[in-house]
Design a protein around this motif. Structure first.
Motif, PDB file in Angstrom:
ATOM      1  N   ASN A   1       0.808  -1.225   0.000  1.00 19.71           N
ATOM      2  CA  ASN A   1       0.000   0.000   0.000  1.00 19.71           C
ATOM      3  C   ASN A   1       0.841   1.275   0.000  1.00 19.71           C
ATOM      4  O   ASN A   1       0.332   2.356   0.277  1.00 19.71           O
ATOM      5  N   ILE A   2       2.126   1.163  -0.322  1.00 15.82           N
ATOM      6  CA  ILE A   2       2.990   2.336  -0.273  1.00 15.82           C
ATOM      7  C   ILE A   2       3.882   2.339  -1.509  1.00 15.82           C
ATOM      8  O   ILE A   2       4.319   1.285  -1.979  1.00 15.82           O
ATOM      9  N   THR A   3       4.130   3.511  -2.076  1.00 12.54           N
ATOM     10  CA  THR A   3       4.968   3.605  -3.272  1.00 12.54           C
ATOM     11  C   THR A   3       6.431   3.458  -2.897  1.00 12.54           C
ATOM     12  O   THR A   3       6.830   3.659  -1.746  1.00 12.54           O
ATOM     13  N   ARG A   4       7.221   3.120  -3.895  1.00  7.35           N
ATOM     14  CA  ARG A   4       8.673   3.007  -3.673  1.00  7.35           C
ATOM     15  C   ARG A   4       9.246   4.331  -3.175  1.00  7.35           C
ATOM     16  O   ARG A   4      10.048   4.356  -2.237  1.00  7.35           O
ATOM     17  N   GLU A   5       8.836   5.425  -3.814  1.00  7.70           N
ATOM     18  CA  GLU A   5       9.380   6.731  -3.434  1.00  7.70           C
ATOM     19  C   GLU A   5       9.070   7.063  -1.982  1.00  7.70           C
ATOM     20  O   GLU A   5       9.939   7.555  -1.239  1.00  7.70           O
ATOM     21  N   GLU A   6       7.834   6.791  -1.569  1.00  4.15           N
ATOM     22  CA  GLU A   6       7.450   7.098  -0.195  1.00  4.15           C
ATOM     23  C   GLU A   6       8.165   6.193   0.790  1.00  4.15           C
ATOM     24  O   GLU A   6       8.626   6.642   1.849  1.00  4.15           O
ATOM     25  N   PHE A   7       8.284   4.903   0.452  1.00  2.85           N
ATOM     26  CA  PHE A   7       8.962   3.963   1.345  1.00  2.85           C
ATOM     27  C   PHE A   7      10.426   4.359   1.531  1.00  2.85           C
ATOM     28  O   PHE A   7      10.933   4.388   2.666  1.00  2.85           O
ATOM     29  N   GLU A   8      11.098   4.674   0.444  1.00  2.00           N
ATOM     30  CA  GLU A   8      12.502   5.056   0.541  1.00  2.00           C
ATOM     31  C   GLU A   8      12.668   6.373   1.300  1.00  2.00           C
ATOM     32  O   GLU A   8      13.617   6.536   2.084  1.00  2.00           O
ATOM     33  N   ARG A   9      11.738   7.305   1.080  1.00  2.00           N
ATOM     34  CA  ARG A   9      11.814   8.583   1.798  1.00  2.00           C
ATOM     35  C   ARG A   9      11.643   8.370   3.297  1.00  2.00           C
ATOM     36  O   ARG A   9      12.404   8.924   4.107  1.00  2.00           O
ATOM     37  N   LYS A  10      10.663   7.555   3.673  1.00  2.00           N
ATOM     38  CA  LYS A  10      10.425   7.308   5.090  1.00  2.00           C
ATOM     39  C   LYS A  10      11.573   6.520   5.722  1.00  2.00           C
ATOM     40  O   LYS A  10      11.969   6.789   6.868  1.00  2.00           O
ATOM     41  N   ALA A  11      12.135   5.545   4.984  1.00  2.00           N
ATOM     42  CA  ALA A  11      13.266   4.783   5.511  1.00  2.00           C
ATOM     43  C   ALA A  11      14.486   5.685   5.700  1.00  2.00           C
ATOM     44  O   ALA A  11      15.208   5.570   6.697  1.00  2.00           O
ATOM     45  N   GLY A  12      14.716   6.584   4.751  1.00  2.00           N
ATOM     46  CA  GLY A  12      15.825   7.521   4.894  1.00  2.00           C
ATOM     47  C   GLY A  12      15.647   8.454   6.076  1.00  2.00           C
ATOM     48  O   GLY A  12      16.601   8.739   6.814  1.00  2.00           O
ATOM     49  N   ALA A  13      14.415   8.917   6.265  1.00  2.00           N
ATOM     50  CA  ALA A  13      14.137   9.793   7.408  1.00  2.00           C
ATOM     51  C   ALA A  13      14.319   9.041   8.717  1.00  2.00           C
ATOM     52  O   ALA A  13      14.818   9.600   9.715  1.00  2.00           O
ATOM     53  N   LEU A  14      13.938   7.740   8.743  1.00  2.00           N
ATOM     54  CA  LEU A  14      14.156   6.937   9.947  1.00  2.00           C
ATOM     55  C   LEU A  14      15.648   6.798  10.229  1.00  2.00           C
ATOM     56  O   LEU A  14      16.089   6.915  11.381  1.00  2.00           O
ATOM     57  N   GLY A  15      16.436   6.558   9.180  1.00  2.00           N
ATOM     58  CA  GLY A  15      17.883   6.475   9.362  1.00  2.00           C
ATOM     59  C   GLY A  15      18.463   7.759   9.924  1.00  2.00           C
ATOM     60  O   GLY A  15      19.314   7.739  10.825  1.00  2.00           O
ATOM     61  N   ASP A  16      18.000   8.892   9.418  1.00  2.00           N
ATOM     62  CA  ASP A  16      18.458  10.183   9.947  1.00  2.00           C
ATOM     63  C   ASP A  16      18.088  10.340  11.414  1.00  2.00           C
ATOM     64  O   ASP A  16      18.891  10.834  12.231  1.00  2.00           O
ATOM     65  N   ALA A  17      16.866   9.941  11.750  1.00  2.00           N
ATOM     66  CA  ALA A  17      16.398  10.084  13.131  1.00  2.00           C
ATOM     67  C   ALA A  17      17.187   9.182  14.077  1.00  2.00           C
ATOM     68  O   ALA A  17      17.529   9.593  15.198  1.00  2.00           O
ATOM     69  N   ILE A  18      17.484   7.939  13.635  1.00  2.00           N
ATOM     70  CA  ILE A  18      18.297   7.048  14.472  1.00  2.00           C
ATOM     71  C   ILE A  18      19.690   7.631  14.662  1.00  2.00           C
ATOM     72  O   ILE A  18      20.227   7.656  15.770  1.00  2.00           O
ATOM     73  N   ALA A  19      20.296   8.109  13.572  1.00  2.00           N
ATOM     74  CA  ALA A  19      21.654   8.653  13.642  1.00  2.00           C
ATOM     75  C   ALA A  19      21.741   9.873  14.553  1.00  2.00           C
ATOM     76  O   ALA A  19      22.790  10.144  15.141  1.00  2.00           O
ATOM     77  N   ALA A  20      20.639  10.612  14.666  1.00  2.00           N
ATOM     78  CA  ALA A  20      20.639  11.816  15.506  1.00  2.00           C
ATOM     79  C   ALA A  20      20.529  11.507  16.993  1.00  2.00           C
ATOM     80  O   ALA A  20      20.775  12.388  17.831  1.00  2.00           O
ATOM     81  N   LEU A  21      20.152  10.284  17.351  1.00  2.00           N
ATOM     82  CA  LEU A  21      20.014   9.940  18.769  1.00  2.00           C
ATOM     83  C   LEU A  21      21.378   9.910  19.443  1.00  2.00           C
ATOM     84  O   LEU A  21      22.318   9.302  18.928  1.00  2.00           O
TER      85      LEU A  21
END
Length: 254
Positions: A19-39
């Motif tokens: 139920n999710i496009t490739r672009e949206e999935f990759e964008r959300k995964a990248g944002a999650l990576g950024d958020a983890i790295a910022a912890l």
């Protein structure tokens, strides 16, 4: 020279839900990576964190050796000094919160995550990779995991024995172990499916194309993919997901 490198690391294979496009999935995964790295807990305890996503640079060559069209997949890999450092991360409420929030795009639900022993076939220091290839091969039902791993090692060694070996900057096989299974499942990941991951890097795109176009290497790839059951035209093909990749490094202390 090939070697087995004992790293304290894990890799997550994350499939996009339907139920999710490739672009949206990759964008959300990248944002999650950024958020983890910022912890702060990640900055303190991780040595490296990569988010790896697909690009189309090698699609034609992948199809040419019989591989299937890849499903939308993002790979997360992390390295840390010891299990004590991983334990410290897992106790952090902010990390739990991030992964709970990632459930809105299925990052945990559709994942296979595991610790890995890295079997390095080739590695050239001080060469910047311009092209990355990731191949995720799920264990064929006719082979025990150990036998499958050995067959893949032999195929990779045979490929690296040819003149195009100098086109690789890195070539490795990631083999599952259970060192962090309980830790990752405590973080909400399902039990891992048996699989292995091949990673190949080259300095330039043309170098990787030359590897796939080398007549003997192409023959080895086609025969290996068919013999192991991954060819897309097999009667009941075993699942595989192979793609050229963009690697976004979020933390690097090396």
């Amino acid at each position: 020279m090939s070697s087995l490198t004992k790293r304290t690391c894990f890799i997550g294979i994350h499939k996009a839900p339907p139920n999710i496009t490739r672009e949206e999935f990759e964008r959300k995964a990248g944002a999650l990576g950024d958020a983890i790295a910022a912890l702060p807990v990640a900055q303190k305890n991780l040595l490296k964190l990569d988010i790896i996503s697909q690009n189309a640079s090698m699609d034609e060559h992948m199809l040419g050796v019989g591989l299937p069209v890849p499903e939308t997949t993002v790979v997360m890999s992390a390295e840390y000094e010891s299990l004590d450092h991983l334990d410290a991360m897992l106790k952090d409420p902010a990390l739990h919160k991030l992964f709970t929030e990632s459930d809105d795009f299925g990052f945990r639900k559709h994942a296979t995550a595991f610790a890995a022993d890295v079997y390095t076939v080739l590695d050239v220091p001080d060469v910047t990779a311009g092209l990355h290839v990731i191949c995720v091969y799920y264990c064929p039902p006719q082979f025990p995991a150990e036998v499958f791993g050995q067959k893949m090692k032999e195929l990779m060694e045979n490929i690296a024995s040819h003149s195009i070996r100098d086109n690789f900057s890195h070539y490795s096989l990631w083999l599952q172990n259970d060192a962090v299974d309980k830790h990752l499942q405590a973080l909400g990941f399902p039990a891992p499916r048996p699989l292995l991951v091949v990673r190949a890097d080259s300095e330039h795109l043309d170098h990787m194309k030359e590897i796939f176009e080398h007549s003997e290497v192409a023959r080895l790839l086609k025969e290996g993919i068919r013999d192991l059951g991954f060819h897309r035209d097999s009667d009941d093909p075993t699942e595989a997901c192979c793609f050229s990749a963009d690697v976004a490094t979020k933390i690097n202390k090396y």
